[in-house]
Design a protein around this motif. Structure first.
Motif, short mmCIF file in Angstrom:
data_model
loop_
_atom_site.label_atom_id
_atom_site.label_comp_id
_atom_site.label_asym_id
_atom_site.label_seq_id
_atom_site.Cartn_x
_atom_site.Cartn_y
_atom_site.Cartn_z
N TYR A 1 -12.39 -1.78 2.99
CA TYR A 1 -11.34 -2.51 2.26
C TYR A 1 -10.11 -2.71 3.14
N LEU B 1 -12.91 7.69 3.78
CA LEU B 1 -14.01 7.57 4.74
C LEU B 1 -13.80 8.48 5.93
N ASN C 1 -8.92 3.71 -8.11
CA ASN C 1 -10.24 3.36 -7.56
C ASN C 1 -11.35 4.09 -8.31
N GLN D 1 0.25 6.10 2.46
CA GLN D 1 -1.19 6.33 2.36
C GLN D 1 -1.59 7.49 3.27
N CYS E 1 -7.56 3.49 7.28
CA CYS E 1 -8.09 4.68 6.59
C CYS E 1 -7.44 4.91 5.23
N GLY E 2 -6.24 4.40 5.02
CA GLY E 2 -5.56 4.60 3.75
C GLY E 2 -5.43 6.06 3.40
N LEU F 1 -4.45 -4.27 14.36
CA LEU F 1 -4.46 -5.43 15.25
C LEU F 1 -4.07 -5.06 16.67
N TYR G 1 -3.39 5.12 -6.09
CA TYR G 1 -4.52 4.42 -5.44
C TYR G 1 -5.86 5.10 -5.70
N PHE H 1 0.82 -1.22 0.00
CA PHE H 1 0.00 0.00 0.00
C PHE H 1 0.85 1.26 0.00
N ASN I 1 -7.64 -7.29 4.29
CA ASN I 1 -6.19 -7.18 4.19
C ASN I 1 -5.47 -7.44 5.51
N LEU I 2 -6.23 -7.69 6.58
CA LEU I 2 -5.59 -7.96 7.87
C LEU I 2 -5.06 -9.39 7.90
N SER J 1 0.33 2.38 6.84
CA SER J 1 1.10 2.79 5.66
C SER J 1 1.39 4.29 5.70
N GLY K 1 -0.67 3.48 12.82
CA GLY K 1 -0.83 2.42 13.82
C GLY K 1 -1.36 1.15 13.20
N ASP K 2 -1.41 0.10 14.01
CA ASP K 2 -1.79 -1.24 13.56
C ASP K 2 -3.23 -1.54 13.96
N LYS L 1 -18.70 3.82 -0.24
CA LYS L 1 -18.07 4.37 0.97
C LYS L 1 -19.05 5.25 1.74
#
Ligand SMILES: C/C(=C\Cc1cc(O)c2ccccc2c1O)CCC[C@H](C)CCC[C@H](C)CCCC(C)C
Ligand SMILES: C[S@@+](CC[C@H](N)C(=O)[O-])C[C@H]1O[C@@H](n2cnc3c(N)ncnc32)[C@H](O)[C@@H]1O
Length: 237
Positions: free
Chosen positions: A129, A65, A28, A88, A60-61, A113, A24, A17, A133-134, A85, A110-111, A40
């Motif tokens: 989206y 959103l 899209n 991003q 959030c890329g 997860l 990107y 990413f 991808n997790l 990323s 941040g992650d 979205k």
């Protein structure tokens, strides 16, 4: 780098990413004929985000959103966008700098997860989206639930394998015969060739719902949209 049908490692996803960040948004817009904006907006609407609230956009890329949430909650609200990323997030910061009269927007690296937020911090959340991808869907859903206030909702938008065989064939054809060759023109074949197998690995609606209930959400409803090419999982903490 090639992405076969095995789920890539988190670092590979993050680097993917980062690499596609410059194209990107344009891809899209072009490849969905602008329809991604409708999908979205639906996710933001179905998250229940309202004026004055504190809301979160996970994964959030480039910020689409989070920016829609900021418009929804207005100047008295607050929005956080989190993504791992840096490239991003840099695009997201550039886009928010060009917009006015938004809610205060915070871009956090941040992650998903291990979200860098307190328990029960948010009144609504979106994830578009991102879940697919997790590297650990259950952990991602548990973290999403943890940071929501009791009774708060989250809307999780992603690709979906259509039930209809011909629509599945169309989706596969479009991703591999339209999307990938377009990306090939920009040297991003492998990055966009990743989408189709990731969609094939992604659980169908009922399985997504069960994962969410097992993660502790009090309710979970999955809505196929765009003829079943996409879906929105609406979760209540
Ligand atoms: C906003 C969209 C996809 C975001 C997205 C998600 C990912 O996981 C990626 C992974 C790797 C590279 C890129 C992405 C990525 O961009 C959805 C719209 C863009 C899609 C690329 C287009 C797919 C459209 C539907 C499969 C078919 C629509 C047909 C209709 C005639 C437009
Ligand atoms: C397809 S993009 C979606 C971006 C945005 N939500 C949208 O709809 O355009 C997926 C995003 O998820 C992020 N991502 C994937 N795994 C992540 C993780 N474990 N933690 C944080 N971000 C992650 C990627 O860096 C990427 O920006």
């Amino acid at each position: 780098m090639t992405f076969d049908n095995a789920a890539p490692a988190a670092q590979d996803i993050q680097q993917l990413f980062d690499r596609i960040a410059p194209v990107y948004d344009d891809f899209n817009q072009q490849l969905s004929w602008g329809l991604h904006r409708i999908w979205k907006q639906m996710a933001v609407d179905w998250s229940g985000a309202a004026v004055g609230q504190t809301c979160l956009d996970v994964c959030c890329g480039s910020g689409d959103l989070a920016l829609l949430l900021a418009r929804r909650v207005g100047p008295t609200g607050t929005v956080y966008g989190v993504d791992f990323s840096p490239a991003q997030l840099a695009i997201a910061r550039q886009k928010s700098a060009r917009q006015f009269r938004l809610a205060p927007l915070h871009w956090v690296e941040g992650d998903a997860l291990a979200l860098p937020f307190a328990d029960g911090q948010f009144e609504a959340a979106t994830m578009a989206y991102g879940l697919r991808n997790l590297t650990n869907l259950t952990q991602g859903l548990k973290e999403l639930r943890r940071v929501l206030k009791p009774g708060a909702k989250a809307a999780v938008l992603d690709f979906l394998q259509p039930q209809s065989a011909w629509l599945r064939q169309f989706q596969h054809w479009y991703l591999n015969t339209v999307v990938v060759p377009t990306a090939q023109n920009f040297g991003m074949t492998d990055e966009y060739a990743y989408i189709a197998p990731s969609v094939e690995r992604f659980p169908l609606g009922p399985a997504q719902r069960q994962l969410a209930l097992d993660a502790g959400f009090s309710s979970a409803v999955h809505y196929p949209i765009a003829g079943g090419l996409m879906g929105i999982l609406v979760l209540t903490r």
